[in-house]
Design a protein around this motif. Structure first.
Motif, PDB file in Angstrom:
ATOM      1  N   CYS A 118      51.542  39.111  44.661  1.00 44.62           N
ATOM      2  CA  CYS A 118      51.968  39.397  45.716  1.00 44.62           C
ATOM      3  C   CYS A 118      51.559  40.805  45.620  1.00 44.62           C
ATOM      4  O   CYS A 118      51.585  41.480  47.023  1.00 44.62           O
ATOM      5  CB  CYS A 118      53.604  39.543  45.925  1.00 44.62           C
ATOM      6  N   ALA A 119      51.039  41.498  44.706  1.00 47.18           N
ATOM      7  CA  ALA A 119      50.535  43.051  44.608  1.00 47.18           C
ATOM      8  C   ALA A 119      49.122  43.138  45.878  1.00 47.18           C
ATOM      9  O   ALA A 119      48.582  42.576  45.901  1.00 47.18           O
ATOM     10  CB  ALA A 119      50.303  43.834  43.206  1.00 47.18           C
ATOM     11  N   SER A 120      49.144  44.088  46.139  1.00 42.27           N
ATOM     12  CA  SER A 120      47.667  44.867  46.557  1.00 42.27           C
ATOM     13  C   SER A 120      47.968  46.999  45.230  1.00 42.27           C
ATOM     14  O   SER A 120      48.168  47.730  45.368  1.00 42.27           O
ATOM     15  CB  SER A 120      48.447  45.365  47.665  1.00 42.27           C
ATOM     16  N   HIS A 121      47.764  45.864  44.578  1.00 43.23           N
ATOM     17  CA  HIS A 121      47.970  47.227  42.573  1.00 43.23           C
ATOM     18  C   HIS A 121      46.822  48.494  42.953  1.00 43.23           C
ATOM     19  O   HIS A 121      45.671  48.000  43.428  1.00 43.23           O
ATOM     20  CB  HIS A 121      47.928  45.830  41.693  1.00 43.23           C
ATOM     21  N   SER A 122      47.354  49.289  42.302  1.00 41.61           N
ATOM     22  CA  SER A 122      45.972  50.655  42.278  1.00 41.61           C
ATOM     23  C   SER A 122      45.316  50.411  41.245  1.00 41.61           C
ATOM     24  O   SER A 122      44.055  51.063  41.023  1.00 41.61           O
ATOM     25  CB  SER A 122      47.370  51.452  42.000  1.00 41.61           C
ATOM     26  N   GLY A 123      45.130  49.323  40.797  1.00 39.53           N
ATOM     27  CA  GLY A 123      44.443  49.353  39.246  1.00 39.53           C
ATOM     28  C   GLY A 123      44.695  50.064  37.728  1.00 39.53           C
ATOM     29  O   GLY A 123      43.345  50.344  37.510  1.00 39.53           O
ATOM     30  N   GLU A 124      46.093  50.787  37.896  1.00 38.47           N
ATOM     31  CA  GLU A 124      46.817  50.927  36.823  1.00 38.47           C
ATOM     32  C   GLU A 124      46.449  50.563  35.664  1.00 38.47           C
ATOM     33  O   GLU A 124      45.993  49.121  35.539  1.00 38.47           O
ATOM     34  CB  GLU A 124      47.538  51.836  37.126  1.00 38.47           C
ATOM     35  N   ALA A 125      46.280  50.220  33.966  1.00 37.94           N
ATOM     36  CA  ALA A 125      46.371  50.265  33.490  1.00 37.94           C
ATOM     37  C   ALA A 125      47.139  48.731  32.595  1.00 37.94           C
ATOM     38  O   ALA A 125      46.582  47.648  32.925  1.00 37.94           O
ATOM     39  CB  ALA A 125      46.298  51.317  32.061  1.00 37.94           C
ATOM     40  N   ALA A 126      48.169  48.773  33.386  1.00 38.19           N
ATOM     41  CA  ALA A 126      49.580  47.837  33.094  1.00 38.19           C
ATOM     42  C   ALA A 126      49.590  46.764  34.121  1.00 38.19           C
ATOM     43  O   ALA A 126      49.525  45.494  34.452  1.00 38.19           O
ATOM     44  CB  ALA A 126      50.413  48.437  33.151  1.00 38.19           C
ATOM     45  N   HIS A 127      48.691  47.403  35.549  1.00 37.08           N
ATOM     46  CA  HIS A 127      48.146  46.281  36.046  1.00 37.08           C
ATOM     47  C   HIS A 127      47.153  45.491  36.096  1.00 37.08           C
ATOM     48  O   HIS A 127      46.784  43.672  35.810  1.00 37.08           O
ATOM     49  CB  HIS A 127      47.873  47.083  37.888  1.00 37.08           C
ATOM     50  N   VAL A 128      45.962  45.886  35.248  1.00 36.55           N
ATOM     51  CA  VAL A 128      44.831  45.462  35.176  1.00 36.55           C
ATOM     52  C   VAL A 128      45.246  44.241  33.478  1.00 36.55           C
ATOM     53  O   VAL A 128      44.794  43.346  33.570  1.00 36.55           O
ATOM     54  CB  VAL A 128      43.370  45.996  34.685  1.00 36.55           C
ATOM     55  N   ALA A 129      46.179  44.792  32.304  1.00 38.31           N
ATOM     56  CA  ALA A 129      46.454  44.345  31.821  1.00 38.31           C
ATOM     57  C   ALA A 129      47.029  43.272  31.817  1.00 38.31           C
ATOM     58  O   ALA A 129      47.082  41.804  31.088  1.00 38.31           O
ATOM     59  CB  ALA A 129      47.323  44.916  30.573  1.00 38.31           C
ATOM     60  N   GLY A 130      48.230  43.406  33.630  1.00 41.17           N
ATOM     61  CA  GLY A 130      48.757  42.121  33.031  1.00 41.17           C
ATOM     62  C   GLY A 130      48.030  41.215  34.656  1.00 41.17           C
ATOM     63  O   GLY A 130      48.733  39.884  33.674  1.00 41.17           O
ATOM     64  N   VAL A 131      47.016  41.081  34.726  1.00 44.93           N
ATOM     65  CA  VAL A 131      46.446  40.485  35.529  1.00 44.93           C
ATOM     66  C   VAL A 131      45.407  40.112  34.257  1.00 44.93           C
ATOM     67  O   VAL A 131      45.150  38.371  34.678  1.00 44.93           O
ATOM     68  CB  VAL A 131      45.015  40.579  36.533  1.00 44.93           C
TER      69      VAL A 131
END
Lengths: 333, 333
Positions: free
Chosen positions: B77-90
């Protein structure tokens, strides 16, 4: 009354966003040649008047005393992208006047140019040299040195350098600049709000020398020629001001300011142009300025083609697909 | 007629820039509770409807089959900021469905978070994983796997995944979504323009379950709870959507979209909110949404204080000096 919609941003079959604004075109006698929207409301010109702010650099003898090159004079008028040669040029200006980067009071920000920002990230962190205004600030510092005054507070409204700048702005625009129209710019120097019609008149004078002393007129020519000869130093790679001046040389001086402002000179036509997008969007202000140049500067077919990508730029997404367009409305065509 | 000015940006003693826009607040029966400006014109909701675009992920059984966590549902559901945990989650979402980062078709851009962008610059270059939409795209890919269809073209309007998404959007908004209102989003999937009043109605249904099947209502609750419990994954550090949901938990779901769009749900009040800033400015859209929440969500004094910095944020320059404010106008107070 609302200013007119001057730019529509489309996506697929529909208009997605709309930008309103005002435009003033004036001759050097202050006759309004063309106006759209309210050109009497005060507008902070921000960096669009950097060339006027740089005039004391010539007039006080600092440019000659420190043997500033055309690149360095262009940097004094610049909102540069923080690319390597911009940064090196500002350092050189400071060194010529016996100053250091730590004398700059503009604050630090990441270079506007993405490649330059990535290079800074790899090796260090942004410094005041990378600030798009660092050339203007180096110029102020050179003026303070030429005046032989303490340079520490060169950015404050009451400092002799900023008093000289205010006096130049009053001379060009014919506006009285007091506290009621004074605010702090992004780089901490004062910015004074002036109606667009006065800014347009001021730039027509800057482009023609009309209505000013011979010395001031010669200083204006020197700055315009420096920018026309070294336009990369006024902005940078892929930037609008640089590309327009590369295209037209001395036939068009153009300078952006934050919050959707642009000022320009068409010296051969004796015209000054000043505009602001109400909402502060530079994408719209740029298209409006391109359309104004297309309307008032006589163009060869190839030049018209070169301008068209700024008047109606196509918008692409992260995969490079064309998703829409930012197009100037009929009001300005 | 022009939409009203909803946000004024001041500098020193004057208003420097102005943002116009429209706001719709609706209950789940489609009654307009509050409107400002034209709420009948079609608006591309862009990323503001990502939670609706993620519903097939639950409804088609992909979330259960691939055992997606709340963090991973929030990323969808996100427009994420591309931080490390976002990238790892994807990356984890993709791995769970037997997919690779190279299956993403969203395109690459630098992380929204400056610290994350600098970190990427130091070691590599941006990839599609850093794209703010990569979680949504990973969700689409998971749906394609659950449907056992070829996933290569999951982003095209005619692909089964996008047909399911369109059907969900039509169910929620009550709008017929055809070619006349279809464009390409920044990440290349289709975006369909819908009037703000329909979007507000759709989000009121999303927040209440009213007017939809029990299965769809349960899927909506699951996504809202995932976002309320893991709001950092919906945006990131210092981002508006994250901070609002950290402040209010399940009492407010809020999601930004490009070009000045915001949608929100206040489930306990049974209300949906949809707004667009005419010129596409997110600084204004954010202030408008904060003011709308302050008006329609009952708040404790401490919560009102927590919201105030978004309703009238102070603007600081590169030296940290306060130079002005972005303030919501009386129309919305």
């Amino acid at each position: 009354m609302a200013n007119p919609v001057l730019v529509e941003v489309t996506r697929g079959p529909l208009v997605e966003s709309r930008h309103r604004g005002a435009v003033a075109v004036s001759d050097a006698d202050g006759h309004g040649i063309f106006t759209l929207g309210d050109v009497t409301a005060p507008v902070f010109p921000r960096s669009a008047v950097k060339a006027l702010q740089a005039l004391p650099l010539i007039e006080q003898g600092a440019a000659d005393r420190f043997a500033l090159s055309e690149e360095e004079l262009a940097l004094a008028c610049a909102s540069h992208s923080g690319e390597a040669a911009h940064v090196a040029g500002v350092e050189r200006m400071l060194a010529k006047a016996g100053l250091k980067p730590s004398d700059l009071r503009c604050g630090a920000h990441w270079p506007i140019a993405q490649a330059a920002a990535a290079a800074v990230a790899r090796s260090s962190a942004p410094t005041p040299l990378h600030n798009n205004c660092s050339g203007k600030h180096a110029g102020f510092l050179c003026v303070a040195r030429a005046l032989a005054v303490d340079h520490a507070d060169y950015w404050r409204p009451e400092h002799p350098v900023q008093r000289l700048v205010r006096s130049v702005l009053e001379d060009f625009t014919g506006a009285a600049l007091g506290e009621a129209c004074c605010a702090i710019d992004g780089c901490s120097v004062p910015t004074w709000a002036v109606p667009l019609r006065n800014l347009a008149h001021g730039f027509a004078k800057f482009g023609t020398g009309r209505g000013m002393s011979g010395e001031r007129a010669r200083a204006a020519v020197r700055l315009r020629q420096a920018c026309a000869n070294k336009p990369w130093y006024v902005a940078g790679t892929d930037r609008f001001c640089t590309e327009i001046m590369q295209l037209f040389g001395e036939r068009a001086f153009v300078k952006t300011g934050a919050e959707g402002v642009y000022c320009a000179v068409l010296p051969q036509q004796g015209l000054g142009i000043a505009l602001k997008c109400d909402d502060g969007a530079s994408r719209a202000a740029q298209a409006i300025m391109a359309a104004a140049i297309a309307r008032f500067l006589p163009l060869a077919a190839s030049e018209r083609a070169g301008l068209s990508r700024f008047v109606a730029p196509s918008l692409r997404n992260w995969n490079g697909f064309e998703v829409g367009q930012a197009r100037v409305t009929e009001a300005l065509r």
